[in-house]
Design an enzyme around this catalytic site. Structure first.
Site, short mmCIF file in Angstrom:
data_model
loop_
_atom_site.label_atom_id
_atom_site.label_comp_id
_atom_site.label_asym_id
_atom_site.label_seq_id
_atom_site.Cartn_x
_atom_site.Cartn_y
_atom_site.Cartn_z
CG LEU A 1 -11.25 0.99 3.62
CD1 LEU A 1 -11.48 1.21 2.14
CD2 LEU A 1 -11.14 -0.48 3.94
N PRO A 2 -7.94 2.41 7.12
CG PRO A 2 -7.28 1.64 9.22
CD PRO A 2 -8.42 1.63 8.25
CG HIS A 3 -4.67 4.18 3.31
ND1 HIS A 3 -5.98 4.53 3.56
CD2 HIS A 3 -4.15 5.19 2.58
CE1 HIS A 3 -6.23 5.70 3.02
NE2 HIS A 3 -5.14 6.13 2.42
CB ALA A 4 0.58 4.16 6.41
CG LEU B 1 -3.75 -1.62 1.74
CD1 LEU B 1 -4.01 -3.10 1.53
CD2 LEU B 1 -4.36 -0.83 0.60
#
Length: 154
Positions: free
Chosen positions: A65-68, A103
């Site tokens: 779930l990579p996110h920034a 996300l």
């Protein structure tokens, strides 16, 4: 919050072509750039790589779930992607990652992105859903599987 409010049908990739974590992240950023969501590809890619340095977003069970947070966004943007072969994402359980949900949240977002991450993580913990997604023929089928599973929680 429904999953359809987070992931849109036109933001699903049935088979990523990259074979490593930096390549996957770049492929997802490029996808969003083509959709007109990204105003600075390099900054977003750097933000995602920096987040990964803090600890892998590969949460286990073949899920990442990579996110920034990103300036200029008004709402959460997500891309769900599948890697049929699986890739090394430095996941907590060391298993290859097949399911990636990127996300992005507005820079000013406080808790909404955390709720979205939790929602996605909860859905992808369902083994039968992951198995069905891996067997799915295309983006439409993947999206339908996710939305149908989410509807069971309401």
């Amino acid at each position: 919050m429904k999953i359809s409010e987070i992931i849109k049908e036109d933001c699903v990739i049935a088979n990523l072509s990259a074979s490593d974590k930096p390549g996957i992240l770049a492929e997802l950023v490029e996808f969003l750039d083509k959709k007109g969501v990204v105003n600075d590809k390099q900054s977003l890619n750097n933000a995602l790589l920096e987040r990964e340095k803090l600890g892998s977003t590969g949460i286990g069970e073949n899920v990442a779930l990579p996110h920034a947070k990103m300036e200029g966004l008004e709402s959460i943007v997500a891309v769900f992607a599948r890697s049929i072969d699986g890739i090394d994402f430095d996941a907590l359980d060391q298993k290859p990652v097949h399911y990636i949900c990127l996300l992005l949240a507005p820079a000013s977002s406080t808790g909404l992105h955390l709720k979205a991450l939790a929602k996605i993580a909860r859905l992808l913990k369902i083994e039968s859903l992951r198995e069905d997604i891996l067997k799915a023929q295309d983006e439409t089928e993947i999206y339908s599987l996710i939305v149908e599973e989410d509807a069971k929680f309401i």
